[in-house]
Design an enzyme around this catalytic site. Structure first.
Site, PDB file in Angstrom:
ATOM      1  N   GLY A  20      23.172  59.875  40.221  1.00 47.75           N
ATOM      2  CA  GLY A  20      23.634  59.394  41.520  1.00 47.75           C
ATOM      3  C   GLY A  20      23.103  60.347  42.565  1.00 47.75           C
ATOM      4  O   GLY A  20      21.934  60.719  42.524  1.00 47.75           O
ATOM      5  N   GLU A  21      23.959  60.810  43.419  1.00 50.42           N
ATOM      6  CA  GLU A  21      23.556  61.780  44.440  1.00 50.42           C
ATOM      7  C   GLU A  21      24.362  63.059  44.196  1.00 50.42           C
ATOM      8  O   GLU A  21      25.578  63.075  44.374  1.00 50.42           O
ATOM      9  CB  GLU A  21      23.823  61.159  45.820  1.00 50.42           C
ATOM     10  CG  GLU A  21      23.476  62.054  46.977  1.00 50.42           C
ATOM     11  CD  GLU A  21      22.048  62.589  46.940  1.00 50.42           C
ATOM     12  OE1 GLU A  21      21.109  61.819  46.665  1.00 50.42           O
ATOM     13  OE2 GLU A  21      21.879  63.798  47.156  1.00 50.42           O
ATOM     14  N   SER A  22      23.650  64.114  43.777  1.00 49.47           N
ATOM     15  CA  SER A  22      24.370  65.310  43.330  1.00 49.47           C
ATOM     16  C   SER A  22      25.204  65.960  44.435  1.00 49.47           C
ATOM     17  O   SER A  22      26.267  66.520  44.165  1.00 49.47           O
ATOM     18  CB  SER A  22      23.396  66.324  42.745  1.00 49.47           C
ATOM     19  OG  SER A  22      22.440  66.706  43.707  1.00 49.47           O
ATOM     20  N   CYS A  34      20.324  63.311  35.208  1.00 44.88           N
ATOM     21  CA  CYS A  34      19.758  63.327  36.562  1.00 44.88           C
ATOM     22  C   CYS A  34      20.666  64.120  37.512  1.00 44.88           C
ATOM     23  O   CYS A  34      20.768  65.330  37.368  1.00 44.88           O
ATOM     24  CB  CYS A  34      19.493  61.904  37.023  1.00 44.88           C
ATOM     25  SG  CYS A  34      18.225  61.837  38.284  1.00 44.88           S
ATOM     26  N   ARG A  89      15.087  69.555  42.916  1.00 42.94           N
ATOM     27  CA  ARG A  89      15.499  68.161  43.111  1.00 42.94           C
ATOM     28  C   ARG A  89      14.305  67.348  43.617  1.00 42.94           C
ATOM     29  O   ARG A  89      13.440  67.857  44.313  1.00 42.94           O
ATOM     30  CB  ARG A  89      16.645  68.078  44.119  1.00 42.94           C
ATOM     31  CG  ARG A  89      17.914  68.736  43.619  1.00 42.94           C
ATOM     32  CD  ARG A  89      18.992  68.773  44.672  1.00 42.94           C
ATOM     33  NE  ARG A  89      19.343  67.437  45.136  1.00 42.94           N
ATOM     34  CZ  ARG A  89      19.925  67.182  46.299  1.00 42.94           C
ATOM     35  NH1 ARG A  89      20.199  68.152  47.123  1.00 42.94           N
ATOM     36  NH2 ARG A  89      20.218  65.944  46.617  1.00 42.94           N
ATOM     37  N   ILE A 115      14.421  58.322  38.321  1.00 40.53           N
ATOM     38  CA  ILE A 115      14.743  57.823  39.662  1.00 40.53           C
ATOM     39  C   ILE A 115      15.061  59.018  40.561  1.00 40.53           C
ATOM     40  O   ILE A 115      16.070  59.701  40.355  1.00 40.53           O
ATOM     41  CB  ILE A 115      15.955  56.861  39.621  1.00 40.53           C
ATOM     42  CG1 ILE A 115      15.690  55.715  38.637  1.00 40.53           C
ATOM     43  CG2 ILE A 115      16.267  56.319  41.021  1.00 40.53           C
ATOM     44  CD1 ILE A 115      16.919  54.871  38.325  1.00 40.53           C
ATOM     45  N   ARG A 116      14.207  59.291  41.512  1.00 37.20           N
ATOM     46  CA  ARG A 116      14.380  60.492  42.370  1.00 37.20           C
ATOM     47  C   ARG A 116      14.735  61.687  41.482  1.00 37.20           C
ATOM     48  O   ARG A 116      15.666  62.448  41.773  1.00 37.20           O
ATOM     49  CB  ARG A 116      15.472  60.261  43.428  1.00 37.20           C
ATOM     50  CG  ARG A 116      15.093  59.247  44.491  1.00 37.20           C
ATOM     51  CD  ARG A 116      16.211  59.051  45.494  1.00 37.20           C
ATOM     52  NE  ARG A 116      17.370  58.404  44.895  1.00 37.20           N
ATOM     53  CZ  ARG A 116      18.587  58.927  44.810  1.00 37.20           C
ATOM     54  NH1 ARG A 116      18.825  60.118  45.296  1.00 37.20           N
ATOM     55  NH2 ARG A 116      19.564  58.260  44.249  1.00 37.20           N
ATOM     56  N   HIS A 150      17.320  58.856  33.048  1.00 36.60           N
ATOM     57  CA  HIS A 150      18.586  58.122  32.876  1.00 36.60           C
ATOM     58  C   HIS A 150      18.656  57.427  31.515  1.00 36.60           C
ATOM     59  O   HIS A 150      18.245  56.261  31.407  1.00 36.60           O
ATOM     60  CB  HIS A 150      18.702  57.034  33.948  1.00 36.60           C
ATOM     61  CG  HIS A 150      19.004  57.548  35.309  1.00 36.60           C
ATOM     62  ND1 HIS A 150      20.264  57.501  35.860  1.00 36.60           N
ATOM     63  CD2 HIS A 150      18.210  58.124  36.243  1.00 36.60           C
ATOM     64  CE1 HIS A 150      20.232  58.017  37.074  1.00 36.60           C
ATOM     65  NE2 HIS A 150      18.990  58.401  37.331  1.00 36.60           N
ATOM     66  N   GLU A 155      21.016  56.030  30.070  1.00 35.63           N
ATOM     67  CA  GLU A 155      21.916  54.858  30.084  1.00 35.63           C
ATOM     68  C   GLU A 155      21.225  53.610  30.613  1.00 35.63           C
ATOM     69  O   GLU A 155      21.793  52.529  30.561  1.00 35.63           O
ATOM     70  CB  GLU A 155      23.183  55.175  30.892  1.00 35.63           C
ATOM     71  CG  GLU A 155      23.007  55.260  32.406  1.00 35.63           C
ATOM     72  CD  GLU A 155      22.273  56.528  32.879  1.00 35.63           C
ATOM     73  OE1 GLU A 155      21.875  57.344  32.031  1.00 35.63           O
ATOM     74  OE2 GLU A 155      22.090  56.661  34.096  1.00 35.63           O
TER      75      GLU A 155
HETATM   76  N1  GLN Z   1      17.793  62.935  43.682  1.00 36.18           N
HETATM   77  C1  GLN Z   1      19.177  62.894  43.292  1.00 36.18           C
HETATM   78  C2  GLN Z   1      19.846  64.224  43.619  1.00 36.18           C
HETATM   79  O1  GLN Z   1      19.197  65.148  43.947  1.00 36.18           O
HETATM   80  C3  GLN Z   1      19.324  62.590  41.809  1.00 36.18           C
HETATM   81  C4  GLN Z   1      18.852  61.200  41.528  1.00 36.18           C
HETATM   82  C5  GLN Z   1      19.491  60.543  40.339  1.00 36.18           C
HETATM   83  O2  GLN Z   1      20.520  60.970  39.832  1.00 36.18           O
HETATM   84  N2  GLN Z   1      18.908  59.444  39.950  1.00 36.18           N
HETATM   85  O3  GLN Z   1      21.024  64.332  43.546  1.00 36.18           O
END
Ligand code: GLN
Length: 205
Positions: A55-57, A87, A119, A148-149, A184, A186
């Protein structure tokens, strides 16, 4: 309760996918127990294993700090429970994180995995991709990694096992019972990594 209690930290990110993958992994392995969405820090003390989703850390970290989960998770990790961070989850488990573009940042971290994270190593959302990776040391010779990112590990302490690299970048690590992946697991039909984790939880229990 009989069986194991595996929690999915449900603050933000792909909670449902991890819940399903863990449930399916337990069913395929014949491991009894429950998979719980962890929304309240009071649930943490009962867990035998924890997954911190992607997600977004910064969001997951900040909200977990505010509601007291971060402290409880730290205590739980110290007691030895297996944790899988995917992630953003791996970022949260780390001791230090910087952003590829922004540089050093202050963000709440669990400060456990002896790694430094970069990141967004592989770019932003539009640069997301899939690639085969290998995690031989945990018996997974081929796995479709969804990035993903995604972050990478740019420094790892001596107690950290490197499980996988992609394009020279470290994308999966293990320190004791704590596993982190840049990708990921999952989001693919392959349950190998979740199964490995469920086995770890069961053995520890
Ligand atoms: N770029 C996100 C972060 O820095 C991580 C991306 C992800 O969990 N898919 O938190």
């Amino acid at each position: 309760m009989t069986g194991v209690n595996i929690g999915i930290l449900a603050v933000q990110g792909d909670v449902a996918e991890n819940l399903t993958a863990t449930r399916m992994a337990m069913d395929e392995l014949g491991v009894e127990g429950v998979v719980t969405e962890v929304k309240n820090p009071d649930q943490i003390s009962d867990l035998d294993g924890l997954i911190i989703p992607g997600g977004e850390s910064t969001v997951i970290g900040t909200l977990s700090l505010v509601n007291g989960s971060l402290k409880k998770i730290k205590e739980k990790i110290a007691s030895g429970i297996p944790v899988l961070g995917t992630c953003a989850g791996m970022i949260l488990l780390s001791k230090k994180a910087k952003d590829r573009v922004v540089g050093d940042m202050e963000q709440p971290l669990l400060d456990y995995l002896d790694i430094k994270i970069e990141r967004n190593t592989f770019g932003r959302q539009k640069d997301s991709f899939e690639a085969d990776v290998a995690l031989e040391k945990i018996g997974v010779p081929k796995f479709r990694g969804v990035f993903i990112r995604a972050p990478s590990v740019i420094d790892a302490g001596k107690d950290v096992e490197i499980l996988s690299k992609f394009n020279e970048k470290i994308v999966a690590v293990k320190q004791g019972n704590i596993i982190g992946t840049s990708f990921h697991p999952e989001l693919t039909a392959d349950l190998s990594i979740h199964k490995y984790f469920v086995n770890l939880v069961q053995k520890k229990n």
